[in-house]
Design a protein around this motif. Structure first.
Motif, PDB file in Angstrom:
ATOM      1  N   ALA A  58       0.827  -1.206   0.000  1.00 35.54           N
ATOM      2  CA  ALA A  58       0.000   0.000   0.000  1.00 35.54           C
ATOM      3  C   ALA A  58       0.863   1.259   0.000  1.00 35.54           C
ATOM      4  CB  ALA A  58      -0.935   0.006   1.207  1.00 35.54           C
ATOM      5  N   SER A  61       2.330   1.626  -3.470  1.00 38.35           N
ATOM      6  CA  SER A  61       1.248   1.994  -4.395  1.00 38.35           C
ATOM      7  C   SER A  61       0.926   3.476  -4.281  1.00 38.35           C
ATOM      8  CB  SER A  61      -0.024   1.184  -4.093  1.00 38.35           C
ATOM      9  OG  SER A  61       0.140  -0.171  -4.392  1.00 38.35           O
ATOM     10  N   THR A  62       0.726   3.926  -3.062  1.00 36.78           N
ATOM     11  CA  THR A  62       0.371   5.327  -2.817  1.00 36.78           C
ATOM     12  C   THR A  62       1.488   6.267  -3.270  1.00 36.78           C
ATOM     13  OG1 THR A  62      -1.005   4.641  -0.961  1.00 36.78           O
ATOM     14  CG2 THR A  62      -0.375   6.959  -1.044  1.00 36.78           C
ATOM     15  N   TRP A  66      -0.938   5.608  -7.083  1.00 34.98           N
ATOM     16  CA  TRP A  66      -2.034   4.663  -7.272  1.00 34.98           C
ATOM     17  C   TRP A  66      -2.855   4.567  -6.003  1.00 34.98           C
ATOM     18  CZ3 TRP A  66       2.121   0.822  -9.208  1.00 34.98           C
ATOM     19  CH2 TRP A  66       2.311   0.965 -10.584  1.00 34.98           C
ATOM     20  N   LYS A  67      -4.011   3.912  -6.101  1.00 31.70           N
ATOM     21  CA  LYS A  67      -4.790   3.604  -4.906  1.00 31.70           C
ATOM     22  C   LYS A  67      -3.994   2.605  -4.080  1.00 31.70           C
ATOM     23  CE  LYS A  67      -9.268   4.673  -6.778  1.00 31.70           C
ATOM     24  NZ  LYS A  67     -10.629   4.245  -6.992  1.00 31.70           N
ATOM     25  N   ALA A  68      -4.233   2.609  -2.781  1.00 33.13           N
ATOM     26  CA  ALA A  68      -3.443   1.796  -1.856  1.00 33.13           C
ATOM     27  C   ALA A  68      -3.465   0.308  -2.192  1.00 33.13           C
ATOM     28  CB  ALA A  68      -3.917   2.021  -0.425  1.00 33.13           C
ATOM     29  N   ASP A  69      -4.559  -0.192  -2.738  1.00 31.69           N
ATOM     30  CA  ASP A  69      -4.654  -1.633  -2.999  1.00 31.69           C
ATOM     31  C   ASP A  69      -4.162  -2.044  -4.386  1.00 31.69           C
ATOM     32  OD1 ASP A  69      -6.748  -0.455  -4.359  1.00 31.69           O
ATOM     33  OD2 ASP A  69      -8.294  -1.775  -3.555  1.00 31.69           O
ATOM     34  N   HIS A  70      -3.621  -1.103  -5.155  1.00 30.30           N
ATOM     35  CA  HIS A  70      -3.213  -1.383  -6.532  1.00 30.30           C
ATOM     36  C   HIS A  70      -2.213  -2.544  -6.633  1.00 30.30           C
ATOM     37  CE1 HIS A  70      -2.567  -0.410 -10.796  1.00 30.30           C
ATOM     38  NE2 HIS A  70      -1.318  -0.759 -10.555  1.00 30.30           N
ATOM     39  N   SER A  81      -7.941  -2.014  -9.214  1.00 28.04           N
ATOM     40  CA  SER A  81      -9.236  -1.436  -8.879  1.00 28.04           C
ATOM     41  C   SER A  81      -9.371  -0.018  -9.400  1.00 28.04           C
ATOM     42  CB  SER A  81      -9.408  -1.438  -7.370  1.00 28.04           C
ATOM     43  OG  SER A  81      -8.373  -0.712  -6.777  1.00 28.04           O
ATOM     44  N   ASP A  83      -8.625   2.558 -10.950  1.00 28.20           N
ATOM     45  CA  ASP A  83      -7.599   3.526 -10.633  1.00 28.20           C
ATOM     46  C   ASP A  83      -7.445   4.518 -11.775  1.00 28.20           C
ATOM     47  OD1 ASP A  83      -4.815   4.210 -10.981  1.00 28.20           O
ATOM     48  OD2 ASP A  83      -4.240   2.179 -10.513  1.00 28.20           O
ATOM     49  N   ASP A  84      -7.296   5.756 -11.409  1.00 30.12           N
ATOM     50  CA  ASP A  84      -7.238   6.836 -12.394  1.00 30.12           C
ATOM     51  C   ASP A  84      -5.810   7.286 -12.680  1.00 30.12           C
ATOM     52  OD1 ASP A  84     -10.048   6.954 -12.505  1.00 30.12           O
ATOM     53  OD2 ASP A  84     -10.102   8.225 -10.722  1.00 30.12           O
ATOM     54  N   ASP A  88      -4.579  10.509 -14.830  1.00 30.90           N
ATOM     55  CA  ASP A  88      -3.820  11.564 -14.149  1.00 30.90           C
ATOM     56  C   ASP A  88      -2.508  11.834 -14.875  1.00 30.90           C
ATOM     57  OD1 ASP A  88      -5.790  11.673 -12.234  1.00 30.90           O
ATOM     58  OD2 ASP A  88      -4.661  10.550 -10.726  1.00 30.90           O
TER      59      ASP A  88
END
Length: 120
Positions: A58, A61-62, A66-70, A81, A83-84, A88
């Motif tokens: 996490a 990822s962050t 990315w989102k923490a669960d990427h 999941s 993810d944008d 971005d």
């Protein structure tokens, strides 16, 4: 007893290395952003077959935007999941292109001004 599912650490390594390249991040910078040691990052970047905690995944990822669960999703072979990050990145590139165009126009103006002054 639970069934242990193997993780795809090479896919995690590929995702990390590609994203670092996209963002122009060094291992040191990623370590500072994620608070994960350079040694652990090195092993992750090499796809070392060693279990990583959800917290470590996490944090990296962050730090990569990315989102923490990427990376957890990547390791488990699940689609990342919603993810944008890619959008971005496109927006960031577009903004940088605008800034470069402004700088180019300013430089052309300065060049013309210097040319006029040198003729005087």
């Amino acid at each position: 007893m639970g069934v242990r599912v193997s993780k795809d650490w090479q896919a995690v390594a590929d995702a990390i290395n590609t994203r670092m390249e996209q963002l122009g991040l060094s291992q040191k910078e990623l370590s500072e952003r994620s608070k994960v040691s350079p040694a652990t990052l090195r092993l992750m970047q090499q796809g070392a077959n060693a279990s990583r905690s959800a917290t470590t995944l996490a944090a990296v990822s962050t730090a990569l935007g990315w989102k923490a669960d990427h990376l957890g999703d990547v390791a488990a072979g699940r689609p990342a999941s919603g993810d944008d990050a890619e959008q971005d990145l496109r927006e960031e590139v577009q903004a940088l292109r605008g800034e470069v165009a402004e700088l180019r126009a300013g430089l052309e103006g300065l060049t013309a001004k210097v040319a006029r002054l040198s003729k005087s």
